[in-house]
Design an enzyme around this catalytic site. Sequence first.
Site, PDB file in Angstrom:
ATOM      1  N   CYS A   1       9.101 -20.494 -21.693  1.00  0.00           N
ATOM      2  CA  CYS A   1       9.897 -21.699 -21.846  1.00  0.00           C
ATOM      3  C   CYS A   1       9.780 -22.122 -23.300  1.00  0.00           C
ATOM      4  O   CYS A   1       8.692 -22.110 -23.874  1.00  0.00           O
ATOM      5  CB  CYS A   1       9.350 -22.792 -20.929  1.00  0.00           C
ATOM      6  SG  CYS A   1       9.847 -24.455 -21.418  1.00  0.00           S
TER       7      CYS A   1
ATOM      8  N   LYS B   1     -19.465  -1.007  13.664  1.00  0.00           N
ATOM      9  CA  LYS B   1     -18.324  -0.164  14.018  1.00  0.00           C
ATOM     10  C   LYS B   1     -18.023   0.728  12.817  1.00  0.00           C
ATOM     11  O   LYS B   1     -17.400   0.317  11.841  1.00  0.00           O
ATOM     12  CB  LYS B   1     -17.102  -0.996  14.394  1.00  0.00           C
ATOM     13  CG  LYS B   1     -15.972  -0.109  14.873  1.00  0.00           C
ATOM     14  CD  LYS B   1     -14.883  -0.858  15.573  1.00  0.00           C
ATOM     15  CE  LYS B   1     -13.887   0.114  16.184  1.00  0.00           C
ATOM     16  NZ  LYS B   1     -13.297   1.035  15.200  1.00  0.00           N
TER      17      LYS B   1
ATOM     18  N   GLU C   1     -23.559  -3.205  17.664  1.00  0.00           N
ATOM     19  CA  GLU C   1     -23.684  -2.094  16.719  1.00  0.00           C
ATOM     20  C   GLU C   1     -22.674  -2.281  15.600  1.00  0.00           C
ATOM     21  O   GLU C   1     -21.737  -3.061  15.724  1.00  0.00           O
ATOM     22  CB  GLU C   1     -23.331  -0.766  17.423  1.00  0.00           C
ATOM     23  CG  GLU C   1     -24.208  -0.440  18.587  1.00  0.00           C
ATOM     24  CD  GLU C   1     -23.618   0.666  19.460  1.00  0.00           C
ATOM     25  OE1 GLU C   1     -22.765   1.433  18.995  1.00  0.00           O
ATOM     26  OE2 GLU C   1     -24.041   0.735  20.629  1.00  0.00           O
TER      27      GLU C   1
ATOM     28  N   LYS D   1     -13.776  -6.924  15.317  1.00  0.00           N
ATOM     29  CA  LYS D   1     -13.387  -6.332  14.041  1.00  0.00           C
ATOM     30  C   LYS D   1     -13.322  -7.346  12.907  1.00  0.00           C
ATOM     31  O   LYS D   1     -13.156  -8.541  13.129  1.00  0.00           O
ATOM     32  CB  LYS D   1     -12.011  -5.673  14.189  1.00  0.00           C
ATOM     33  CG  LYS D   1     -12.021  -4.494  15.165  1.00  0.00           C
ATOM     34  CD  LYS D   1     -11.504  -3.241  14.581  1.00  0.00           C
ATOM     35  CE  LYS D   1     -10.039  -3.078  14.591  1.00  0.00           C
ATOM     36  NZ  LYS D   1      -9.566  -1.760  14.229  1.00  0.00           N
TER      37      LYS D   1
ATOM     38  N   CYS E   1       7.824 -29.976 -22.332  1.00  0.00           N
ATOM     39  CA  CYS E   1       7.877 -29.508 -20.938  1.00  0.00           C
ATOM     40  C   CYS E   1       6.679 -30.058 -20.160  1.00  0.00           C
ATOM     41  O   CYS E   1       5.538 -29.787 -20.512  1.00  0.00           O
ATOM     42  CB  CYS E   1       7.878 -27.981 -20.918  1.00  0.00           C
ATOM     43  SG  CYS E   1       7.821 -27.269 -19.263  1.00  0.00           S
TER      44      CYS E   1
ATOM     45  N   CYS F   1      14.144 -23.230 -18.117  1.00  0.00           N
ATOM     46  CA  CYS F   1      12.842 -23.536 -17.530  1.00  0.00           C
ATOM     47  C   CYS F   1      13.021 -24.338 -16.238  1.00  0.00           C
ATOM     48  O   CYS F   1      13.738 -25.340 -16.221  1.00  0.00           O
ATOM     49  CB  CYS F   1      12.013 -24.329 -18.536  1.00  0.00           C
ATOM     50  SG  CYS F   1      10.476 -24.972 -17.835  1.00  0.00           S
TER      51      CYS F   1
ATOM     52  N   TYR G   1     -23.665   7.119  19.324  1.00  0.00           N
ATOM     53  CA  TYR G   1     -23.553   5.788  19.920  1.00  0.00           C
ATOM     54  C   TYR G   1     -23.572   5.769  21.440  1.00  0.00           C
ATOM     55  O   TYR G   1     -23.622   4.704  22.036  1.00  0.00           O
ATOM     56  CB  TYR G   1     -22.379   4.988  19.368  1.00  0.00           C
ATOM     57  CG  TYR G   1     -20.992   5.563  19.620  1.00  0.00           C
ATOM     58  CD1 TYR G   1     -20.467   5.666  20.908  1.00  0.00           C
ATOM     59  CD2 TYR G   1     -20.193   5.952  18.554  1.00  0.00           C
ATOM     60  CE1 TYR G   1     -19.200   6.173  21.130  1.00  0.00           C
ATOM     61  CE2 TYR G   1     -18.916   6.454  18.765  1.00  0.00           C
ATOM     62  CZ  TYR G   1     -18.431   6.567  20.060  1.00  0.00           C
ATOM     63  OH  TYR G   1     -17.176   7.064  20.269  1.00  0.00           O
TER      64      TYR G   1
ATOM     65  N   CYS H   1      11.625 -28.073 -17.170  1.00  0.00           N
ATOM     66  CA  CYS H   1      12.199 -28.969 -18.188  1.00  0.00           C
ATOM     67  C   CYS H   1      13.593 -28.557 -18.628  1.00  0.00           C
ATOM     68  O   CYS H   1      14.189 -29.221 -19.468  1.00  0.00           O
ATOM     69  CB  CYS H   1      11.275 -29.065 -19.393  1.00  0.00           C
ATOM     70  SG  CYS H   1      11.302 -27.578 -20.407  1.00  0.00           S
TER      71      CYS H   1
ATOM     72  N   ASP I   1     -16.457   3.466  10.485  1.00  0.00           N
ATOM     73  CA  ASP I   1     -15.066   3.864  10.285  1.00  0.00           C
ATOM     74  C   ASP I   1     -14.983   5.372  10.091  1.00  0.00           C
ATOM     75  O   ASP I   1     -14.795   5.869   8.992  1.00  0.00           O
ATOM     76  CB  ASP I   1     -14.494   3.119   9.081  1.00  0.00           C
ATOM     77  CG  ASP I   1     -12.982   3.108   9.108  1.00  0.00           C
ATOM     78  OD1 ASP I   1     -12.405   3.578  10.111  1.00  0.00           O
ATOM     79  OD2 ASP I   1     -12.380   2.631   8.137  1.00  0.00           O
TER      80      ASP I   1
HETATM   81  O1  D41 Z   1     -19.077   2.943  15.487  1.00  0.00           O
HETATM   82  C1  D41 Z   1     -18.114   3.156  16.222  1.00  0.00           C
HETATM   83  N1  D41 Z   1     -16.935   3.447  15.677  1.00  0.00           N
HETATM   84  C2  D41 Z   1     -18.234   3.068  17.705  1.00  0.00           C
HETATM   85  C3  D41 Z   1     -17.185   3.546  18.472  1.00  0.00           C
HETATM   86  C4  D41 Z   1     -19.376   2.530  18.331  1.00  0.00           C
HETATM   87  N2  D41 Z   1     -20.412   2.052  17.593  1.00  0.00           N
HETATM   88  N3  D41 Z   1     -19.431   2.455  19.668  1.00  0.00           N
HETATM   89  C5  D41 Z   1     -18.424   2.921  20.445  1.00  0.00           C
HETATM   90  N4  D41 Z   1     -18.545   2.835  21.774  1.00  0.00           N
HETATM   91  C6  D41 Z   1     -17.582   3.280  22.564  1.00  0.00           C
HETATM   92  C7  D41 Z   1     -17.765   3.153  24.042  1.00  0.00           C
HETATM   93  C8  D41 Z   1     -18.101   1.751  24.393  1.00  0.00           C
HETATM   94  C9  D41 Z   1     -16.503   3.553  24.777  1.00  0.00           C
HETATM   95  C10 D41 Z   1     -18.871   4.062  24.450  1.00  0.00           C
HETATM   96  C11 D41 Z   1     -17.258   3.487  19.862  1.00  0.00           C
HETATM   97  C12 D41 Z   1     -16.261   3.959  20.750  1.00  0.00           C
HETATM   98  N5  D41 Z   1     -16.451   3.835  22.091  1.00  0.00           N
HETATM   99  C13 D41 Z   1     -15.019   4.582  20.321  1.00  0.00           C
HETATM  100  N6  D41 Z   1     -14.786   5.167  19.181  1.00  0.00           N
HETATM  101  C14 D41 Z   1     -13.522   5.620  19.171  1.00  0.00           C
HETATM  102  C15 D41 Z   1     -12.951   5.330  20.338  1.00  0.00           C
HETATM  103  C16 D41 Z   1     -13.876   4.675  21.085  1.00  0.00           C
END
Ligand code: D41
Length: 695
Positions: free
Chosen positions: A450, A141, A139, A338, A456, A432, A251, A435, A143
């Site tokens: 310079c 991640k 998936e 990450k 130079c 410089c 998620y 030179c 923010d």
């Molecule tokens: O998109 C995310 N930030 C994300 C966070 C994600 N796609 N999956 C996640 N899955 C988990 C588990 C595996 C523990 C169910 C998570 C997080 N945890 C998570 N986000 C913040 C702490 C943990």
Amino acid sequence: MTDSLLPTTSQKDTSEKTIINDIANNDAIIVQMRVFIDALKTHNNAYYVLDNPILEDSEYDQLRRSLMELEEAYPDLMQPDSPINQVGDTPLSAFTQVTHDIQMLSLGNVFEYDDLRDFMRRVNDRLSVAQQNPEYEMELKLDGLAVSLKYVHGKFVQAVTRGDGQTGEDITQNAKTIRNLPLWLAAAADIELLEVRGEVLMPKAGFERLNRLAQENEDKTFANPRNAAAGSLRQLDPAVAASRPLAFYGYSINQGLPDTIDTQSGALAWLKDIGFTVSAVEVVQNPREAQAYYESVIEARAELPFEIDGTVIKVNSLALQQQLGFLSREPRWATAYKFPAETVMTRLQSIEWQVGRTGQITPVGKLEPVKVGGVTVSNVTLHNFGEIQRLDVRAGDMVSVHRAGDVIPKVTRVWHDQRPADSEPVILPSTCPVCDSPVVLPEDEALARCTGGLFCPAQQQEALIHFVSRRAMDIDGLGERWLIGFFNHGLVKTVADIYQLHNHQDELITLEKLGEKSVQNIIAAIEASKHTTLSRFIYALGIRGVGETTAQNLAQQFGDLDILMAADIEALLLTPDVGAITAELAYKFFRAPHNIEVITALREAGVYWDKVEQKAPSDLPLDGQTWVITGALASMARDEAKAKLQALGAKVSGSISAKTTALLAGEKAGSKLTKAEKLGVKIVAEEEFLAMVGE
Ligand code: D41
């Protein structure tokens, strides 16, 4: 449109016929409410999540009003998922602490392919032979902030932040205002308790809108979308939270999962089916496929409507997840993969001074090498002496270095509290570093210089690189690396020596280890460059202050190199776009014996150009016109635009009057634009101007 659906008879009339009518009528009203609700939801998703609105604001307002009128007239028929409710209740004085039924785990992380393989190996180590190399689900991640949502028989009842994983804050009121968060799940009506976890985030576009608004109102702006999302969720006044463009992405399902679902990818597909937003997922079979997904996400990152800081990889089988369990609050079956950090701390070991083509002396920071944004960085630009003073940075300091995308790494912060006791302030070198000639820092300039000129070696090298560059003599067969190699071996000292290289072909082969074919190519490229234009030649000489446009103007003004070289300052000043400083620099350049020698050698070697067709001022297209420039131009500096206008014969003035022919208006044009409009002066946009000057 709604009038026909509003009650026309009293609701209290209980004759049999009316009841039957009412039932039929109720169905029609519910159908109508559903139409409005679905349209609003589709729009909310398009607007807040996809940032691609499908309705005009007025259409949206109309739709909301229509639904509100229906709900006011028929409160009993109000649909549980009506977005009208999604505006937030009365302000709270504090958030209530809630203990999670099941603790919210955190995620471990890896940054590199090798570490990802180690993670997958550790998973294998805990599986039986038959279970080895399981399928994984990946998936984005996101923010944002992790939250847990609860639904009782399909109805949204509670939202709690992750907190420390055991206990979080009850943010139900604020969560209700999240436009894509379902308040009612028809498909989960039979599920006593459903717990869905996911991430609350603020899409990039919404974040920018919010900050723009804050700026206009002189309010505090947020540093990034994550902070903005966090701040919005922690609003005690839900009405404020409601005004913030948040989105929820599910998620995981932690309670109430239908037992027909046995994979993480299946769980997310189901979440999507019942009305949640989930991000794009992919099932992978091995580390290589995982890596390919990760890399494809890096590619797509900039185009995504929200910020992400990596990907998450999870064992797909829920049974295997169960079996693997967790260790110190991190699942053994999942980890974040990450993106490389874009800002890291390291030590600035020293500051060196580099010398540019025209003698500018710039400080370069030498770092203890670190990985930033995926590449190892050991140098940073410090721009100029003023920047060193602004940052108050010294050799030995710990610094934060930022590098994102293709940008040049730079120091964004100096950690003064960690400064070594024996460090000393940076001083500008007085001579410089290459030179030893004296260094000067002209009063109104940022850069020290310079004074050695072409004596130079550093400036000699840079002058060579400039001379062969594409917009100068365009010797494209002679790369910078080779050129510097020739310079270091003494084969080329001045630009004129380039045209003697054909006499040194054996040395090129022995000293530079070039193949015969390469040597032939280089010699041919040099030969081909001999036929040039006067303006390119002037530009290639690298006279300070003489850029491409000024070189064109000088060629046009004088038409002949000998005449240009003999011109006095007054004559030079007649050239469009040549001011006192450039005139003096050019005058001095053509009086320096070394420069005259090099120019003579170049011409003797056979460099030549076609006769310049000088246009009489009256032939220039903008002859007799007066232009004014205002606002910020996207494609060039104002000076450059000025030079281009002058080259076409226009005078460029600083203020608008009735005599002004045209106003070149860039972004954020202010009072000059207003005045021009008032006086009926023609206004030219940047695009039109570019077309006019042939760019
Ligand atoms: O998109 C995310 N930030 C994300 C966070 C994600 N796609 N999956 C996640 N899955 C988990 C588990 C595996 C523990 C169910 C998570 C997080 N945890 C998570 N986000 C913040 C702490 C943990």
